[in-house]
Design a protein around this motif. Structure first.
Motif, PDB file in Angstrom:
ATOM      1  N   LYS A  39       0.831  -1.223   0.000  1.00  0.00           N
ATOM      2  CA  LYS A  39       0.000   0.000   0.000  1.00  0.00           C
ATOM      3  C   LYS A  39       0.862   1.269   0.000  1.00  0.00           C
ATOM      4  N   ILE A  40       1.820   1.283  -0.936  1.00  0.00           N
ATOM      5  CA  ILE A  40       2.717   2.438  -1.105  1.00  0.00           C
ATOM      6  C   ILE A  40       2.521   2.987  -2.521  1.00  0.00           C
ATOM      7  N   LEU A  41       2.470   4.322  -2.633  1.00  0.00           N
ATOM      8  CA  LEU A  41       2.311   4.975  -3.937  1.00  0.00           C
ATOM      9  C   LEU A  41       3.623   5.649  -4.321  1.00  0.00           C
ATOM     10  N   ALA A  42       4.010   5.526  -5.596  1.00  0.00           N
ATOM     11  CA  ALA A  42       5.236   6.181  -6.085  1.00  0.00           C
ATOM     12  C   ALA A  42       4.874   7.111  -7.229  1.00  0.00           C
ATOM     13  N   ILE A  43       5.496   8.300  -7.218  1.00  0.00           N
ATOM     14  CA  ILE A  43       5.300   9.273  -8.305  1.00  0.00           C
ATOM     15  C   ILE A  43       6.666   9.703  -8.807  1.00  0.00           C
ATOM     16  N   GLY A  44       6.874   9.637 -10.120  1.00  0.00           N
ATOM     17  CA  GLY A  44       8.109  10.122 -10.738  1.00  0.00           C
ATOM     18  C   GLY A  44       7.839  11.438 -11.450  1.00  0.00           C
ATOM     19  N   THR A  45       8.886  12.255 -11.621  1.00  0.00           N
ATOM     20  CA  THR A  45       8.686  13.579 -12.232  1.00  0.00           C
ATOM     21  C   THR A  45       9.593  13.791 -13.448  1.00  0.00           C
ATOM     22  N   GLN A  46       9.335  14.888 -14.133  1.00  0.00           N
ATOM     23  CA  GLN A  46      10.112  15.217 -15.330  1.00  0.00           C
ATOM     24  C   GLN A  46      11.536  15.642 -15.004  1.00  0.00           C
ATOM     25  N   THR A  47      11.820  15.894 -13.735  1.00  0.00           N
ATOM     26  CA  THR A  47      13.183  16.289 -13.357  1.00  0.00           C
ATOM     27  C   THR A  47      13.927  15.143 -12.663  1.00  0.00           C
ATOM     28  N   GLY A  48      13.388  13.926 -12.783  1.00  0.00           N
ATOM     29  CA  GLY A  48      14.081  12.756 -12.218  1.00  0.00           C
ATOM     30  C   GLY A  48      13.862  12.563 -10.736  1.00  0.00           C
ATOM     31  N   ALA A  49      12.881  13.272 -10.153  1.00  0.00           N
ATOM     32  CA  ALA A  49      12.596  13.087  -8.727  1.00  0.00           C
ATOM     33  C   ALA A  49      11.665  11.894  -8.554  1.00  0.00           C
ATOM     34  N   LEU A  50      11.742  11.295  -7.379  1.00  0.00           N
ATOM     35  CA  LEU A  50      10.902  10.154  -7.024  1.00  0.00           C
ATOM     36  C   LEU A  50      10.301  10.451  -5.671  1.00  0.00           C
ATOM     37  N   ARG A  51       8.977  10.472  -5.592  1.00  0.00           N
ATOM     38  CA  ARG A  51       8.307  10.711  -4.304  1.00  0.00           C
ATOM     39  C   ARG A  51       7.510   9.467  -3.948  1.00  0.00           C
ATOM     40  N   LEU A  52       7.673   8.999  -2.714  1.00  0.00           N
ATOM     41  CA  LEU A  52       6.976   7.802  -2.244  1.00  0.00           C
ATOM     42  C   LEU A  52       6.058   8.185  -1.097  1.00  0.00           C
ATOM     43  N   PHE A  53       4.814   7.710  -1.146  1.00  0.00           N
ATOM     44  CA  PHE A  53       3.822   8.060  -0.136  1.00  0.00           C
ATOM     45  C   PHE A  53       3.252   6.797   0.489  1.00  0.00           C
ATOM     46  N   GLY A  54       3.223   6.760   1.830  1.00  0.00           N
ATOM     47  CA  GLY A  54       2.552   5.686   2.548  1.00  0.00           C
ATOM     48  C   GLY A  54       1.389   6.285   3.313  1.00  0.00           C
TER      49      GLY A  54
END
Length: 1098
Positions: A71-86
């Motif tokens: 139950k973890i969400l991952a979002i990637g961005t156009q600048t190579g960032a990775l954000r993970l949300f629990g």
């Protein structure tokens, strides 16, 4: 063993000799005396710089993934960032070093790992089993561009589709390529004469892992048999394909196309689609095809046990819906729901009860990633309501124009703000729990309250609870509601000081103890707010208008004549009284037809209902003067103990008594100097050279060309030069005419050299490096305070520094900070009883300053920080006892005097990217780290330091980056961070049922190792891709884990490793059994082959 550093020890001993460039031997001696009196405790080992957390919506998102078990969400961005949300409060930010856009993310479900595919054709494997995820492996493709990836559930083989139409297979454990390749020409053979285009989809049949469905952009779909290495079926369609999705039984799949149609295909009928649907097409009569619509960018096909399947899609609207917002369409049985979104859809995912693709999916929610928002839709409730988002993703709801950070606030503040903010919440959300609930919180080692205040372009102000590296919105204040809204562009002649966003917040001045709030806006307006828990209706909004004029008429002789001394309220150059009506003055134009005496905004003249929270005490507006718009406000200060607010711009300074609603002081900057003006000012017409200053730009940047008329503060100024000369020996008329008020500080201190006791005063700093002191003579408290006038007079004290003044503070004899006097908060909207009234008469403002009881012999120190240097000045003697030139080639953007480890220091952020701290009062350098290149004005506008080693800035238009300069916080950070991975049992696989097992109708498994392993498929070409080992891994956790939490982490790690080893052992046993089986098979074949041969025939 602790490393012994002799240099640190000597720091304290040599502080006398290390006094930073004191001006004379006498001052050196005095500095020595001071040093014996004030023991400084801060040393360089107390400081260390590191990023802590990043809050807000991921800027420019490009990819989305969800682990349905963790139950973890991952979002990637156009600048190579990775954000993970629990779960709410569990967030993580990582960054790919290359900065290339993330095009796709794939979780290794329930494995604590994630694969990212980047636009620079690299694949990365992230280890999420550590608090700060790190890259374990990378693979760089050299000859082909990656377009699509697919990792089947519980498989270690990743399918990678390319622009050329080929599919390569990567082992995610070793991150090496298999020799097995599916070439495009083999896949399509003679079904098409031309190249089918890039791969846009790969997935295996849910019921048969040996069958791979490959979608090519041109419209061709191929069902590939992995074992026989040939295509079983080819499905061709005229329209380009955007996405493909399976029915869970593996007998049908659905494609979305560029003409807004969906085609459903039976696997065994490749000649034509089983069904074609145009969800948003108008059905024409006579059986004609519907009109083409916009492309359907993505479709998902999810089944339920109890009812009809869900078909969920983005895009596909008809072309005649011009101006319609982006939509997500949910088709369920005969009903079609079209859900409008505020921003364009980047991607969406359907959350299902099972991770197994061959079972009924039972969808319960849809995660929709928008360009500037994240929305979760509840599929189980009628009307598809959205879930209330618990993450702090609304920082950018309106662009941030300024922010302030307060650590160690009064403990009752956050509950008070939360209680008034709770009433502002919207209704109609889903009643279910937020479904992204993975991870665990870290330990809370910081117990002090922290508040962040953000000011926005639409005039709103948000208060955030930022305690213990989390962020949660507490309360939102809309400052624009006090003004009349202009109906159309013709109706807003007065707001043309700015092109747009006339209510944008520029400066926030807040007193946490009294809860008084004061803001300055871009239209040269100031609003004072008082906090109340009661709702009130204000019949007439109290309002003042101020003519702040810059004019020199009498200066003719070369030496310049004396300017008039500082006027008292009775002889003020512009005595103002409260304006009873709320509309602008009637004299809206002067005799020559120029706009005059008109404010930029029109205050409402109808009663205003004010909810509990911040309520308007007074609105102050600068007015047009003879066709000249008022200049924007450059500095602002409020003091609750004195009942005063003061503000300044490049024309001058104004002070207002907000209790009596009168203007006490209204002076041009030059008039402040009285007879002590150090500059030779020439007469000039203020109309010729003065231009309105730019939005939130600095006001001393030299001549402003007419094109630089005020821009909206929301426009991000990309200015990389930042080379401004700010020399104090100004020769240009333009620069000297634009001397602005840059710093204001109310305090209780010695105003003149001859003073024997401290008294209330205002210290004023200008952009030319001058500090002037104004004496405040306050009437007694209680009713007398409202009846007698406050007397304002010049002290004659002038101090000089190099560069514009940024910050001022005061220390007592012991070197402790003397905070400005303040009044404790009390509820003003409840009538006081008699006892309370008596108390309030006797109540004196709380001055935490020990100076109020000081003896004559005791003194204070003024700490003044400018863009170039810092000085510590002994009071009342006014001798400069310490001086530090902070920077020669750059300039300081932000300087704050902050407390840390029961001591205080000066923290500075320079335009050259350096963060520095200096001890007080001796100004010894303690930290100097190159941290942050100043790439745009947003960073300069929002960077701020606060107590306890905390700081922040806006790292993108949607995200706040917090950092610490405290060694202690850096050491505790590992424990404070949340954990993303938690050991969870993988759900059981669906039961095949008796008959399916008997007649082979269930899911077919595949031994991928046999097909893709090196023994079967050989090695891949070395030139195709290059393996790069990553810095991360389980070792990263071992190094970082420490203390009790570390022991727990180690124990958990040992369990994980043991589980991992047991898993590996199981795999090895299975592999050995398989190899033994194959060996016996080969031995049997050999025996048969050579059974009848003679020994000489071998």
């Amino acid at each position: 063993m602790r490393k012994f550093n002799i240099r640190k020890v000597l720091d304290g001993l040599t502080a006398v000799s290390a006094v930073a460039s004191a001006s004379s031997a006498a001052q050196q001696q005095q500095a020595g005396n001071r040093e014996t009196e004030i023991q400084e405790t801060l040393q360089s080992e107390h400081f260390q710089l590191c990023k802590t957390v990043r809050h807000g919506f991921p800027y420019q998102p490009s990819a989305l993934a969800f682990d349905p078990v963790q139950k973890i969400l991952a979002i990637g961005t156009q600048t190579g960032a990775l954000r993970l949300f629990g779960r709410p409060g569990v967030e993580c930010y990582c960054q790919h070093d290359s900065g290339a856009a993330v095009i796709q993310l794939q979780f290794l479900i329930n494995e604590g790992a994630l694969v990212s595919a980047l636009a620079d054709d690299t694949l990365h494997l992230w280890n999420l089993r550590q608090k700060r995820p790190a890259i374990l492996h990378s693979l760089k493709f050299n000859r082909e561009r990656i377009t699509f990836c697919h990792l089947p559930f519980q498989s270690k083989w990743l399918y990678v589709g390319t622009e050329r139409g080929n599919i390569h297979i990567v082992n995610v454990e070793s991150f090496t390529l298999s020799g097995y390749v599916i070439m495009w020409n083999k896949a399509i053979e003679l079904s098409s004469k031309s190249h089918p285009g890039p791969i846009v989809h790969i997935s295996d049949n849910p019921m048969d892992e040996g069958k791979l469905l490959i979608g090519f952009e041109s419209g061709t779909v191929v069902l590939w048999d992995l074992k026989s290495k040939k295509a079983d079926y080819r499905y061709t369609h005229d329209e380009a394909i955007h996405s493909v999705a399976w029915h869970h039984e593996g007998k049908q799949f659905i494609c979305s196309h560029s003409d807004g149609t969906l085609t459903i295909w039976n696997v065994k009928s490749p000649t034509k689609p089983f069904q074609t649907i145009t969800p948003h097409g108008k059905q024409l009569k006579d059986g004609k095809k519907p009109e083409p619509c916009k492309p359907i960018l993505k479709v998902e096909y999810k089944t339920t046990r109890a009812g009809d399947p869900f078909i969920i899609l983005s895009g596909g609207l008809s072309y005649d819906t011009v101006g319609r917002r982006p939509c997500l369409t949910v088709m369920h049985g005969k009903s079609t729901a079209v859900l409008e979104m505020d921003y364009s859809i980047v991607d969406f995912l359907t959350l299902c009860e099972t991770p197994y693709p061959n079972d009924f999916q039972e969808p319960y929610a849809v995660v929709v990633l928008l360009e500037k928002d994240l929305v979760l839709i509840d599929l189980a409730q009628n009307g598809y309501p959205i879930f209330e988002n618990p993450y702090p993703l609304t920082i950018h709801e309106s662009p941030v124009t300024c922010c302030e950070y307060f650590a160690d606030c009064p403990v009752d503040l956050i509950p008070a703000l939360y209680s008034v903010g709770a009433r502002q919440k919207r209704q109609g959300y889903s009643k279910k729990e937020w479904p992204i609930s993975g991870g665990n919180w870290g330990l809370i080692t910081q117990s002090y309250p922290e508040i962040i205040i953000t000011g926005h372009a639409d005039g709103s102000i948000k208060f955030w609870d930022a305690s213990a590296i989390t962020l949660q919105v507490l309360y939102k204040l809309k400052t624009a509601k006090v003004f009349e809204k202009s109906r159309n562009k013709d109706d807003r002649p007065n707001t043309d000081i700015v092109d747009e966003d006339p209510y944008a917040i520029q400066i926030i001045s807040w007193c946490p103890e009294s809860r008084m709030l004061c803001i300055a806006g871009v239209s040269a307006h100031v609003i004072i707010y008082r906090f109340s828990k009661q709702e009130v209706t204000t019949e007439v909004i109290p309002m003042l208008e101020v003519r702040l004029l810059y004019e020199i008429n009498d200066v003719e002789s070369p030496d310049g004549e004396q300017a008039p001394p500082l006027p008292t309220p009775s002889t003020g150059s512009n005595p103002q009284s409260i304006v009873p009506q709320s509309h602008p003055s009637t004299s809206s134009s002067s005799s020559d037809g120029l706009r005059d005496n008109v404010p930029c905004l029109k205050v409402k003249n109808s009663p205003l209902k004010q909810s509990p929270g911040y309520q308007i005490e007074l609105v102050i507006q600068l007015v047009w003067v003879s066709g000249e718009p008022p200049q924007q406000i450059t500095s602002l200060a409020i003091n609750s103990a004195y009942g005063l607010v003061v503000f300044g711009n490049c024309n001058g300074i104004a002070m207002v008594d907000y209790l009596q609603k009168t203007v006490l002081l209204n002076l041009g900057t030059i008039e402040l100097y009285g007879s002590n003006d150090p500059y030779r000012r020439e007469p000039r017409s203020p109309r010729k050279t003065r231009q309105p200053s730019g939005g939130l730009c600095d006001i001393n940047e030299g001549t402003m060309v007419p094109e630089d008329r005020c821009k909206s503060p929301t426009s991000d100024v990309k200015d990389n030069s930042f080379s401004r000369s700010r020399s104090s020996s100004v020769t240009s008329i333009d620069k000297e005419s634009r001397e602005a008020i840059s710093a204001l500080h109310f305090c209780e201190t010695f105003t003149r050299k001859a003073d024997t006791s401290p008294s209330p005063c205002l210290w004023v700093g200008t952009t030319l490096g001058t500090v002037l002191v104004i004496v405040l003579n306050l009437p007694p408290g209680g009713e007398q305070r409202l009846l007698q006038p406050v007397i304002v007079s010049p002290s004659g004290t002038i101090l000089r520094l190099k560069g514009a003044i940024l910050r001022m503070a005061f220390l007592d004899t012991t070197g402790s900070l003397v905070p400005p006097a303040h009044e404790p908060w009390r509820e003003h909207n409840v009538p006081e009883d008699k006892d309370e009234k008596d108390k309030s008469k006797k109540r004196r403002p709380v001055s935490v300053s020990p100076s109020s009881s000081q003896e004559i012999s005791e003194n204070q120190y003024a700490v003044i920080c400018s863009e170039k240097q810092a000085k510590v000045i002994s009071l009342p003697s006014q001798n400069c006892i310490y001086k530090q030139n902070i920077t020669e080639t750059s300039f300081v953007l932000r300087g704050d005097i902050v407390s840390l480890s029961n001591s205080i220091c000066l923290a500075c952020f320079c335009a050259n990217g350096h963060i520095m701290t200096f001890s007080l009062p001796s100004l010894r350098p303690l930290l100097d780290v190159y941290y942050l290149p100043l790439t745009n004005m947003r960073i300069a506008r929002t960077f701020c330091f606060t107590n306890n080693g905390q700081a922040l800035y806006l790292v993108s238009p949607t995200e706040i980056q917090r950092l610490t300069y405290s060694q202690e916080t850096c050491e505790n950070l590992q424990e404070m961070l949340g954990e993303l991975f938690t050991p969870v049992e993988t759900p059981e696989a669906p039961n095949r049922g008796f008959f399916k097992g008997l007649f082979g109708g269930g899911a077919q498994s595949l031994d991928r190792e046999e097909l893709f392993g090196e023994s079967a498929s050989g090695k891949a070409s070395r030139s195709l891709a290059q393996h790069i080992p990553g810095p991360g891994g389980i070792e990263g956790v071992k190094g970082a884990a420490s203390g009790v939490v570390g022991e727990l982490a180690r124990a958990r790690l040992a369990l994980d490793e043991r589980g991992q080893k047991l898993g590996e052992l199981e795999e090895k046993t299975a592999a050995m059994l398989y190899s033994a089986d194959s060996f016996s098979k080969h031995a049997h074949e050999m025996m048969l082959k050579y059974k009848d041969k003679k020994w000489y025939q071998f």
